[in-house]
Design a protein around this motif. Structure first.
Motif, PDB file in Angstrom:
ATOM      1  N   LEU A   1       0.845  -1.185   0.000  1.00  0.00           N
ATOM      2  CA  LEU A   1       0.000   0.000   0.000  1.00  0.00           C
ATOM      3  C   LEU A   1       0.889   1.248   0.000  1.00  0.00           C
ATOM      4  CD1 LEU A   1      -2.982   1.069   0.242  1.00  0.00           C
ATOM      5  CD2 LEU A   1      -2.537   1.263   2.699  1.00  0.00           C
ATOM      6  N   LYS A   2       0.599   2.174  -0.909  1.00  0.00           N
ATOM      7  CA  LYS A   2       1.382   3.404  -0.986  1.00  0.00           C
ATOM      8  C   LYS A   2       0.466   4.611  -0.828  1.00  0.00           C
ATOM      9  CE  LYS A   2       5.195   1.734  -3.872  1.00  0.00           C
ATOM     10  NZ  LYS A   2       6.003   1.984  -5.095  1.00  0.00           N
ATOM     11  N   ALA A   3       0.987   5.631  -0.137  1.00  0.00           N
ATOM     12  CA  ALA A   3       0.297   6.917  -0.014  1.00  0.00           C
ATOM     13  C   ALA A   3       0.710   7.785  -1.197  1.00  0.00           C
ATOM     14  CB  ALA A   3       0.661   7.588   1.302  1.00  0.00           C
TER      15      ALA A   3
ATOM     16  N   ASP B   1       3.008  -0.273   8.044  1.00  0.00           N
ATOM     17  CA  ASP B   1       1.975  -0.983   8.815  1.00  0.00           C
ATOM     18  C   ASP B   1       0.607  -0.569   8.285  1.00  0.00           C
ATOM     19  OD1 ASP B   1       3.853  -2.246  10.534  1.00  0.00           O
ATOM     20  OD2 ASP B   1       4.050  -0.370  11.661  1.00  0.00           O
ATOM     21  N   ALA B   2       0.325  -0.981   7.080  1.00  0.00           N
ATOM     22  CA  ALA B   2      -0.928  -0.579   6.439  1.00  0.00           C
ATOM     23  C   ALA B   2      -2.120  -1.172   7.178  1.00  0.00           C
ATOM     24  CB  ALA B   2      -0.943  -1.039   4.988  1.00  0.00           C
ATOM     25  N   PRO B   3      -3.184  -0.387   7.376  1.00  0.00           N
ATOM     26  CA  PRO B   3      -4.395  -0.922   8.013  1.00  0.00           C
ATOM     27  C   PRO B   3      -4.958  -2.092   7.225  1.00  0.00           C
ATOM     28  CG  PRO B   3      -4.477   1.483   7.876  1.00  0.00           C
ATOM     29  CD  PRO B   3      -3.317   1.040   7.044  1.00  0.00           C
ATOM     30  N   THR B   4      -5.147  -3.186   7.902  1.00  0.00           N
ATOM     31  CA  THR B   4      -5.670  -4.384   7.228  1.00  0.00           C
ATOM     32  C   THR B   4      -7.036  -4.116   6.610  1.00  0.00           C
ATOM     33  OG1 THR B   4      -4.484  -5.766   8.819  1.00  0.00           O
ATOM     34  CG2 THR B   4      -6.243  -6.807   7.544  1.00  0.00           C
ATOM     35  N   ALA B   5      -7.854  -3.347   7.314  1.00  0.00           N
ATOM     36  CA  ALA B   5      -9.205  -3.067   6.806  1.00  0.00           C
ATOM     37  C   ALA B   5      -9.155  -2.297   5.490  1.00  0.00           C
ATOM     38  CB  ALA B   5      -9.993  -2.271   7.846  1.00  0.00           C
ATOM     39  N   LEU B   6      -8.178  -1.408   5.359  1.00  0.00           N
ATOM     40  CA  LEU B   6      -8.076  -0.623   4.133  1.00  0.00           C
ATOM     41  C   LEU B   6      -7.620  -1.497   2.968  1.00  0.00           C
ATOM     42  CD1 LEU B   6      -8.178   1.989   2.573  1.00  0.00           C
ATOM     43  CD2 LEU B   6      -5.927   2.595   3.490  1.00  0.00           C
ATOM     44  N   ILE B   7      -6.638  -2.366   3.221  1.00  0.00           N
ATOM     45  CA  ILE B   7      -6.169  -3.261   2.153  1.00  0.00           C
ATOM     46  C   ILE B   7      -7.294  -4.192   1.709  1.00  0.00           C
ATOM     47  CG2 ILE B   7      -4.593  -5.168   1.638  1.00  0.00           C
ATOM     48  CD1 ILE B   7      -2.511  -3.823   3.326  1.00  0.00           C
TER      49      ILE B   7
ATOM     50  N   SER C   1     -15.050   8.144   9.469  1.00  0.00           N
ATOM     51  CA  SER C   1     -15.672   7.331   8.420  1.00  0.00           C
ATOM     52  C   SER C   1     -15.321   7.895   7.049  1.00  0.00           C
ATOM     53  CB  SER C   1     -17.195   7.315   8.598  1.00  0.00           C
ATOM     54  OG  SER C   1     -17.547   6.724   9.836  1.00  0.00           O
ATOM     55  N   TYR C   2     -14.959   6.991   6.136  1.00  0.00           N
ATOM     56  CA  TYR C   2     -14.597   7.392   4.783  1.00  0.00           C
ATOM     57  C   TYR C   2     -15.400   6.575   3.770  1.00  0.00           C
ATOM     58  CZ  TYR C   2     -10.506   9.746   6.767  1.00  0.00           C
ATOM     59  OH  TYR C   2      -9.678  10.578   7.487  1.00  0.00           O
ATOM     60  N   ALA C   3     -15.686   7.191   2.637  1.00  0.00           N
ATOM     61  CA  ALA C   3     -16.233   6.477   1.488  1.00  0.00           C
ATOM     62  C   ALA C   3     -15.068   6.162   0.557  1.00  0.00           C
ATOM     63  CB  ALA C   3     -17.283   7.323   0.776  1.00  0.00           C
ATOM     64  N   LEU C   4     -14.925   4.891   0.203  1.00  0.00           N
ATOM     65  CA  LEU C   4     -13.822   4.439  -0.635  1.00  0.00           C
ATOM     66  C   LEU C   4     -14.339   4.086  -2.017  1.00  0.00           C
ATOM     67  CD1 LEU C   4     -10.885   3.356  -1.096  1.00  0.00           C
ATOM     68  CD2 LEU C   4     -11.738   1.151  -0.256  1.00  0.00           C
ATOM     69  N   THR C   5     -13.707   4.653  -3.039  1.00  0.00           N
ATOM     70  CA  THR C   5     -14.004   4.268  -4.412  1.00  0.00           C
ATOM     71  C   THR C   5     -12.694   3.912  -5.096  1.00  0.00           C
ATOM     72  OG1 THR C   5     -15.151   4.894  -6.453  1.00  0.00           O
ATOM     73  CG2 THR C   5     -13.866   6.600  -5.353  1.00  0.00           C
ATOM     74  N   THR C   6     -12.737   3.007  -6.054  1.00  0.00           N
ATOM     75  CA  THR C   6     -11.500   2.478  -6.636  1.00  0.00           C
ATOM     76  C   THR C   6     -11.528   2.537  -8.159  1.00  0.00           C
ATOM     77  OG1 THR C   6     -12.312   0.204  -6.790  1.00  0.00           O
ATOM     78  CG2 THR C   6     -11.297   0.870  -4.702  1.00  0.00           C
TER      79      THR C   6
ATOM     80  N   ALA D   1     -17.472   1.819  -1.063  1.00  0.00           N
ATOM     81  CA  ALA D   1     -17.523   1.114   0.215  1.00  0.00           C
ATOM     82  C   ALA D   1     -17.279   2.099   1.342  1.00  0.00           C
ATOM     83  CB  ALA D   1     -16.477  -0.006   0.250  1.00  0.00           C
ATOM     84  N   LYS D   2     -17.787   1.776   2.516  1.00  0.00           N
ATOM     85  CA  LYS D   2     -17.560   2.610   3.695  1.00  0.00           C
ATOM     86  C   LYS D   2     -16.514   1.940   4.572  1.00  0.00           C
ATOM     87  CE  LYS D   2     -19.813   4.588   7.766  1.00  0.00           C
ATOM     88  NZ  LYS D   2     -21.067   4.680   8.559  1.00  0.00           N
ATOM     89  N   ILE D   3     -15.574   2.737   5.079  1.00  0.00           N
ATOM     90  CA  ILE D   3     -14.510   2.194   5.907  1.00  0.00           C
ATOM     91  C   ILE D   3     -14.196   3.186   7.013  1.00  0.00           C
ATOM     92  CG2 ILE D   3     -12.737   3.153   4.376  1.00  0.00           C
ATOM     93  CD1 ILE D   3     -10.953   0.806   5.131  1.00  0.00           C
ATOM     94  N   GLU D   4     -13.840   2.690   8.169  1.00  0.00           N
ATOM     95  CA  GLU D   4     -13.464   3.539   9.299  1.00  0.00           C
ATOM     96  C   GLU D   4     -11.969   3.404   9.545  1.00  0.00           C
ATOM     97  OE1 GLU D   4     -15.908   2.436  12.597  1.00  0.00           O
ATOM     98  OE2 GLU D   4     -17.637   3.599  11.880  1.00  0.00           O
ATOM     99  N   LEU D   5     -11.289   4.562   9.668  1.00  0.00           N
ATOM    100  CA  LEU D   5      -9.841   4.596   9.865  1.00  0.00           C
ATOM    101  C   LEU D   5      -9.505   5.515  11.028  1.00  0.00           C
ATOM    102  CD1 LEU D   5      -8.643   4.914   6.154  1.00  0.00           C
ATOM    103  CD2 LEU D   5      -8.638   2.847   7.559  1.00  0.00           C
ATOM    104  N   ASP D   6      -8.382   5.220  11.659  1.00  0.00           N
ATOM    105  CA  ASP D   6      -7.912   6.055  12.751  1.00  0.00           C
ATOM    106  C   ASP D   6      -7.195   7.276  12.185  1.00  0.00           C
ATOM    107  OD1 ASP D   6      -5.477   6.786  14.708  1.00  0.00           O
ATOM    108  OD2 ASP D   6      -7.156   6.047  15.890  1.00  0.00           O
ATOM    109  N   ASP D   7      -7.631   8.459  12.599  1.00  0.00           N
ATOM    110  CA  ASP D   7      -7.028   9.702  12.137  1.00  0.00           C
ATOM    111  C   ASP D   7      -6.602  10.503  13.359  1.00  0.00           C
ATOM    112  OD1 ASP D   7      -6.206  11.969  10.889  1.00  0.00           O
ATOM    113  OD2 ASP D   7      -8.165  12.574  10.134  1.00  0.00           O
TER     114      ASP D   7
END
Length: 393
Positions: free
Chosen positions: A94-96, A113-119, A143-148, A131-137
């Motif tokens: 995973l790259k930023a 240490d990429a978040p497993t949920a994001l991968i 809460s974030y909306a993820l599109t690919t 998709a909806k995903i929650e990440l620590d900020d």
């Protein structure tokens, strides 16, 4: 060749971010944001088309080509302008991609240490889906909306994604909803207070008669008291819940309910003939009388405003029992509703009046639907317009 791959990569990233913003904005009703996202997507696509069709420079005097380093710096600067974190997934790496992603994930490029949920979400979310995903900020869960989108490289596929901060968008939507709530509340209070004040003034005038008709005075005061109490409960529910309250249905006699509504109407608009028909009505209905009074009053007021310039104005209020439902029709002999406006009249804040708020009919429909019924425009033509409110039996 390397520069072309970078260009395609950036275009895919921008299109992905624009698609995410467009999807989120459309579902949340944020139409200005949706338009902006669409413009970004179109702009990026046009750049790609221009790059693909532009003729090659004349070999006799070729311009100085920028170095790969210069091009990379420019592309990085463009991506860093995006407020949405952009990431790429190459296998399990995973790259930023931009500044927002680097700040969110705490990495300059490869995320150790990429978040497993994001991968997992990047791998599972197909292009075109959200998709909806929650990440620590910074210690707070957001809460974030993820599109690919997928980018085809020479020897592999690269999955790229954009993260749209839902919490920020929700806060903006909540602020807009609060403004609408204030407008709705003030609209309903003014509309309810006007007939109450008129009926109270009538009662005072009756008391000034040498021999007051005490039964009529009592009836007028009792009606004022009931309506004032209804308004108080209605306002308290709004203030407590910050939304249209759930109805509190109880069995109400139709004849008494229609009579109260007619008295309020006559005291407010004595010059307009209101004909109330309850011969075919059910004996009673299960309703929240405060809310249904507010809904029908909004429709009656709308009819009155359409009749202002008519020498002979009449409104018919008809209660009819049907199988499984009760129909309440409000029919006026006004000029009718313009065809281009008929599909818009229930849209919040739509109005053709200089001083109108565009709230009444929208709120009336919400109240009827909250009771399991509906409010519709049955038909409208010159000389006759009919609204129909339905309630379950």
């Amino acid at each position: 060749m390397a520069s072309e791959r970078r260009r395609r990569f950036v275009q895919a990233l921008v299109l992905t971010a624009a698609g995410a913003l467009l999807a989120l904005a459309a579902t949340r009703g944020m139409y200005a944001t949706a338009v902006l996202a669409t413009m970004v997507a179109i702009w990026t696509g046009l750049l790609g088309a221009i790059d693909a069709t532009a003729p090659l420079p004349a070999p006799a005097a070729p311009p100085r080509a920028p170095s790969d380093s210069d091009a990379l710096h420019r592309l990085t600067a463009y991506l860093d302008l995006s407020p949405a974190p952009l990431v790429s997934l190459d296998g399990d790496r995973l790259k930023a991609v931009n500044r927002a992603a680097r700040r969110l994930l705490g990495a300059n490029d490869l995320v150790p240490d990429a978040p497993t949920a994001l991968i997992e979400a990047l791998s599972a979310t197909r292009p075109g889906r959200t998709a909806k995903i929650e990440l620590d900020d910074a210690g707070a869960v957001r809460s974030y909306a993820l599109t690919t989108s997928d980018l085809a490289l020479a020897d592999r596929m690269l999955r790229i994604g954009a993260l749209i901060d839902i919490d920020t968008e929700l806060k903006a939507a909540e602020a807009a909803a609060l403004r609408e709530l204030v407008q709705v509340l003030s609209h309903e209070i003014v509309n309810a207070l006007t007939p109450i004040a008129s009926l109270a003034a009538t009662a005072v005038a009756m008391l000034d008669d040498p021999v007051p008709e005490l039964p009529e005075v009592r009836e007028a005061i009792e009606t004022v008291a009931r309506r004032a109490a209804s308004l108080h409960r209605f306002g308290e529910s709004y203030r407590a819940l910050a939304r249209l309250p759930h109805p509190d249905p109880r069995r109400i006699a139709v004849a008494g309910f229609a009579s109260d509504l007619a008295k309020l109407f006559t005291s407010r608009w004595p010059a307009i003939d209101l004909v109330v028909e309850t011969q075919e009505a059910p004996a009673s209905v299960m309703i929240d009388p405060d809310q249904i009074t507010a809904a029908l009053w909004a429709v009656l007021q709308n009819a009155v405003e359409a009749l202002r310039d008519l020498p002979t104005a009449q409104i018919r209020l008809m209660f009819t029992a049907h199988v499984g439902r009760t129909l309440i029709a409000i029919v006026d002999n006004g000029p009718g509703i313009a065809a281009q406006d008929a599909s818009e009249i229930f849209r919040p804040f739509f109005t053709t009046k200089a001083e109108g708020s565009g709230i009444g009919l929208s709120l009336a429909r919400q109240i009827l639907r909250g009771h399991g019924g509906d409010l519709t425009l049955a038909f409208s033509r010159s000389g006759k317009t009919a609204f129909e409110a339905t309630l379950p039996a």
